[in-house]
Design a protein around this motif. Structure first.
Motif, mmCIF file in Angstrom:
data_model
loop_
_atom_site.group_PDB
_atom_site.id
_atom_site.type_symbol
_atom_site.label_atom_id
_atom_site.label_comp_id
_atom_site.label_asym_id
_atom_site.label_seq_id
_atom_site.Cartn_x
_atom_site.Cartn_y
_atom_site.Cartn_z
ATOM 1 N N SER A 6 0.850 -1.176 0.000
ATOM 2 C CA SER A 6 0.000 0.000 0.000
ATOM 3 C C SER A 6 0.888 1.227 0.000
ATOM 4 O O SER A 6 1.926 1.251 0.644
ATOM 5 C CB SER A 6 -0.889 0.015 1.232
ATOM 6 O OG SER A 6 -1.455 1.294 1.367
ATOM 7 N N ASP A 7 0.496 2.211 -0.755
ATOM 8 C CA ASP A 7 1.288 3.439 -0.824
ATOM 9 C C ASP A 7 1.013 4.365 0.345
ATOM 10 O O ASP A 7 1.648 5.391 0.481
ATOM 11 C CB ASP A 7 0.966 4.196 -2.123
ATOM 12 C CG ASP A 7 1.499 3.444 -3.325
ATOM 13 O OD1 ASP A 7 2.422 2.649 -3.149
ATOM 14 O OD2 ASP A 7 0.970 3.671 -4.414
ATOM 15 N N GLY A 57 -14.340 6.871 -5.798
ATOM 16 C CA GLY A 57 -13.249 5.905 -5.884
ATOM 17 C C GLY A 57 -12.060 6.498 -6.625
ATOM 18 O O GLY A 57 -12.180 7.528 -7.308
ATOM 19 N N VAL A 58 -10.899 5.847 -6.492
ATOM 20 C CA VAL A 58 -9.662 6.406 -7.047
ATOM 21 C C VAL A 58 -9.788 6.619 -8.560
ATOM 22 O O VAL A 58 -9.444 7.680 -9.085
ATOM 23 C CB VAL A 58 -8.458 5.494 -6.734
ATOM 24 C CG1 VAL A 58 -7.188 6.042 -7.377
ATOM 25 C CG2 VAL A 58 -8.273 5.351 -5.230
ATOM 26 N N MET A 59 -10.293 5.626 -9.259
ATOM 27 C CA MET A 59 -10.416 5.721 -10.717
ATOM 28 C C MET A 59 -11.345 6.873 -11.109
ATOM 29 O O MET A 59 -11.000 7.700 -11.955
ATOM 30 C CB MET A 59 -10.964 4.402 -11.263
ATOM 31 C CG MET A 59 -11.022 4.331 -12.760
ATOM 32 S SD MET A 59 -9.628 3.449 -13.437
ATOM 33 C CE MET A 59 -10.094 1.756 -13.099
ATOM 34 N N GLY A 60 -12.515 6.924 -10.497
ATOM 35 C CA GLY A 60 -13.487 7.969 -10.817
ATOM 36 C C GLY A 60 -12.964 9.355 -10.469
ATOM 37 O O GLY A 60 -13.171 10.318 -11.230
ATOM 38 N N ARG A 316 -0.646 -6.213 -18.384
ATOM 39 C CA ARG A 316 -1.587 -5.433 -17.570
ATOM 40 C C ARG A 316 -1.172 -5.356 -16.110
ATOM 41 O O ARG A 316 -1.755 -4.610 -15.338
ATOM 42 C CB ARG A 316 -2.978 -6.093 -17.628
ATOM 43 C CG ARG A 316 -3.651 -5.978 -18.992
ATOM 44 C CD ARG A 316 -5.066 -6.511 -18.908
ATOM 45 N NE ARG A 316 -5.897 -5.678 -18.045
ATOM 46 C CZ ARG A 316 -6.934 -4.972 -18.462
ATOM 47 N NH1 ARG A 316 -7.280 -5.018 -19.724
ATOM 48 N NH2 ARG A 316 -7.649 -4.260 -17.614
ATOM 49 N N ALA A 317 -0.186 -6.164 -15.717
ATOM 50 C CA ALA A 317 0.172 -6.232 -14.297
ATOM 51 C C ALA A 317 0.888 -4.956 -13.858
ATOM 52 O O ALA A 317 1.925 -4.616 -14.419
ATOM 53 C CB ALA A 317 1.065 -7.438 -14.041
ATOM 54 N N PRO A 318 0.338 -4.251 -12.856
ATOM 55 C CA PRO A 318 1.061 -3.091 -12.335
ATOM 56 C C PRO A 318 2.352 -3.539 -11.654
ATOM 57 O O PRO A 318 2.390 -4.600 -11.030
ATOM 58 C CB PRO A 318 0.096 -2.499 -11.307
ATOM 59 C CG PRO A 318 -1.240 -3.102 -11.604
ATOM 60 C CD PRO A 318 -0.949 -4.458 -12.189
ATOM 61 N N ARG A 320 4.784 -2.473 -8.785
ATOM 62 C CA ARG A 320 4.732 -1.565 -7.627
ATOM 63 C C ARG A 320 6.127 -1.133 -7.189
ATOM 64 O O ARG A 320 7.128 -1.725 -7.593
ATOM 65 C CB ARG A 320 4.018 -2.260 -6.468
ATOM 66 C CG ARG A 320 2.646 -2.822 -6.811
ATOM 67 C CD ARG A 320 1.613 -1.741 -6.981
ATOM 68 N NE ARG A 320 0.315 -2.286 -7.399
ATOM 69 C CZ ARG A 320 -0.765 -1.537 -7.580
ATOM 70 N NH1 ARG A 320 -0.717 -0.222 -7.427
ATOM 71 N NH2 ARG A 320 -1.902 -2.084 -7.955
ATOM 72 N N PHE A 341 -1.354 1.864 -11.656
ATOM 73 C CA PHE A 341 -2.205 1.796 -12.829
ATOM 74 C C PHE A 341 -2.581 3.215 -13.218
ATOM 75 O O PHE A 341 -2.938 4.024 -12.360
ATOM 76 C CB PHE A 341 -3.445 0.974 -12.493
ATOM 77 C CG PHE A 341 -4.310 0.673 -13.684
ATOM 78 C CD1 PHE A 341 -3.999 -0.367 -14.542
ATOM 79 C CD2 PHE A 341 -5.452 1.416 -13.926
ATOM 80 C CE1 PHE A 341 -4.803 -0.657 -15.630
ATOM 81 C CE2 PHE A 341 -6.265 1.136 -15.018
ATOM 82 C CZ PHE A 341 -5.941 0.085 -15.871
ATOM 83 N N PRO A 343 -5.174 5.484 -14.730
ATOM 84 C CA PRO A 343 -6.576 5.486 -15.164
ATOM 85 C C PRO A 343 -6.786 6.162 -16.520
ATOM 86 O O PRO A 343 -7.638 5.730 -17.286
ATOM 87 C CB PRO A 343 -7.290 6.249 -14.043
ATOM 88 C CG PRO A 343 -6.449 5.981 -12.839
ATOM 89 C CD PRO A 343 -5.035 6.004 -13.361
#
Lengths: 393, 124
Positions: A6-7, A57-60, A316-318, A320, A341, A343
């Motif tokens: 987790s960041d 959410g983070v993406m939105g 597709r794998a982030p 980290r 990732f 967005p």
């Protein structure tokens, strides 16, 4: 199912933080109650309890900021004003001794990005510096603020006086930021990128700076703590504005290719290795009169061993933070310092350090993700084009 | 058979000696937007509590553990192209893999639906 990375783990509490403190020992910004009312998920960050995301959410939230306007609470950051000890003199040459950036050349109300460096050329913090008359306004990272302010005050004793300002800081970012902000602070519309001004708001002094940490056009607004919630609510009355948490702040700045202190830069990296020499003017490269200048000069003439680069994984794998980078012959050549990732691109992106021989954009590398090599290539940055408003007609 | 649940927020539903595994609605909500899923290959042996899959959101990577021991039969490859299914339909279409259960007694260690609901309530 448990989180393995987790960041947003707490990165050490800020001792003596002057902000309000919760029972859990974490400091709170003046917008704390508002975050809870907005349904934020709160996490420890740099000694503060901060919103990592809200309902979108983070993406939105990320996409909303790129399309409209995102409102960030960045009141955890450190703000201070630096005065010359002799009121008839200019504090810029005094402060310039601590950073490689061009500070004496800073025009009235101009903003500069620079770094505080140590004697080895390592980066103590990165910061924004604005000139107001013969004083400078400083905005530094939350996790470093106490150390930064102690360092500045001690280094400049007898020459300058540092006044730490306990104020709120809001950031409004995105293509609609100007349209929203000028309704309440008309002076905002007169600024170009990296310009600031003072404005009166309900009889109080606010500072508007046209800058940010997303790659979008946008503003930071410094205002008294007791006005912050009301002003944030006012901005959010406009449908274009949504509150944005630290999660999207991180993905936005990564797409913009901007460094996160403590991850992409720290005392173990120099401005040369970090590819930040665009922020060091030729005059300073020649005068070499900042902490660690000998190291910077040496790295400029002999090339550094490693460089900060952008990295685009092919799958597709982030990848980290901490992911090992190998060349195509499986030799370790570096490590990822920020990764996730994107967005806006719907693809993973990362930045990290690789040996200088592998730093050219297009170079093929391998990322060791959960023990398996994944193909990636070195990429130029930013990943998503900056939309700064460079000139104002 | 009705579902059983782990403290790590996996669900398992037994159909004969074949079990289907996914993560709970609570888990997907905590994760946020899922952008990548790494699935185990068919034939892999897993022990109860071992890593079996990885699920990544924009901000973090998380492990999915095998709720019981056994052999992986089928990964839900649909998730590789459509990881958002984990958010949209965690209880059905967003399943992760099926497995052959080697020791059905291990299911007794897990929570039933009511116990899991209480457990999540306590987490707040």
């Amino acid at each position: 199912m448990t989180n393995s990375t987790s960041d947003f783990d707490g990165t050490g509490k800020v001792s003596g933080a002057s902000s309000e403190q919760g029972l859990n020992g974490y400091a709170r910004t003046p917008l704390y109650d508002m975050h809870l009312q907005l349904g934020a998920k709160m996490v420890p960050f740099a000694g503060y309890e901060m919103p990592v995301q809200y309902g979108l959410g983070v993406m939105g939230e990320h996409l909303h900021t790129r399309e409209k306007a995102g409102l960030f609470d960045v009141s955890h950051m450190g703000q201070a004003q630096l005065f010359p000890e002799d009121p008839d003199s200019d504090v810029a040459p005094v402060f310039e001794a601590l950073v490689p950036g061009g500070i004496i050349s800073l025009k009235e109300r101009g903003i500069r990005y620079t770094q505080l460096t140590n004697q080895d050329g390592g980066i103590l913090d990165d910061l924004m510096v604005t000139r107001f008359g013969n004083t400078l306004w400083l905005v530094v990272n939350a996790a470093c603020k106490n150390d930064d302010f102690a360092h500045i005050a001690q280094s400049l004793v007898g020459k300058a006086r540092l006044s730490v300002e306990n104020r709120a800081l809001l950031s409004l970012q995105g293509p609609l930021a100007e349209a929203v902000l000028k309704e309440h602070l008309p002076a905002a519309a007169d600024l170009a990128f990296m310009q600031a001004c003072h404005a009166d708001y309900q009889g109080e002094k606010v500072i508007i700076s046209r800058c940010g940490y997303t790659g979008e056009d946008g503003f930071e607004i410094s205002l008294p703590n007791d006005m912050a919630s009301q002003f944030a609510a006012l901005l959010m009355e406009n449908d274009a504005v949504a509150p944005i948490g630290l999660g999207a702040r991180d993905s936005l700045r990564l797409e913009a290719g901007l460094c996160l202190y403590g991850h992409d830069i720290d005392t173990g990296t120099t401005p040369v290795e970090a590819d930040l020499m665009w922020s060091v003017p030729r005059r300073r490269r020649e005068s070499l009169d900042f902490p660690g200048a000998h190291k910077v000069s040496q790295q400029l003439s002999q090339k550094p061993d490693r460089l900060r680069v952008g990295i685009q994984p092919e799958g597709r794998a982030p990848a980290r933070e901490g992911t090992e980078i190998h060349d195509m012959e499986n030799n370790p050549i570096g490590r990822i310092t920020s990764g996730g990732f994107a967005p806006s691109l719907q693809a993973p992106i990362a930045m990290g350090y690789v040996s200088a021989a592998h730093a050219a954009p297009g170079t093929q590398v391998q990322l060791i993700i959960r023990g398996k090599p994944m193909l990636a290539k070195i990429s130029s940055m930013p990943f998503v084009e900056h939309k700064y408003l460079r000139t104002k007609s | 058979m009705s579902k059983k649940f782990t403290k790590d927020h996996e669900w398992i539903s037994l159909e004969g000696d074949l079990a289907r595994i996914g993560i709970t609605d609570y888990a997907q909500e905590q994760l946020g937007d899922v952008v990548f899923v790494e699935l185990p290959e068919a034939g892999r042996q897993v022990e109860q509590g071992n890593d079996a899959a990885v699920v990544e959101s924009v901000k973090a990577a998380s492990e999915v553990y095998a709720p019981v021991s056994g052999e992986i039969v089928e990964p839900n490859v649909k998730l590789e192209d459509e990881p958002a299914l984990v958010n949209q339909d965690p209880a059905e279409g967003g399943w992760f893999f099926t497995m052959k259960v080697s020791n059905p007694d291990e299911l007794n260690d897990l929570m039933d639906e009511a116990a899991y609901a209480d457990y999540v309530k306590e987490l707040g």
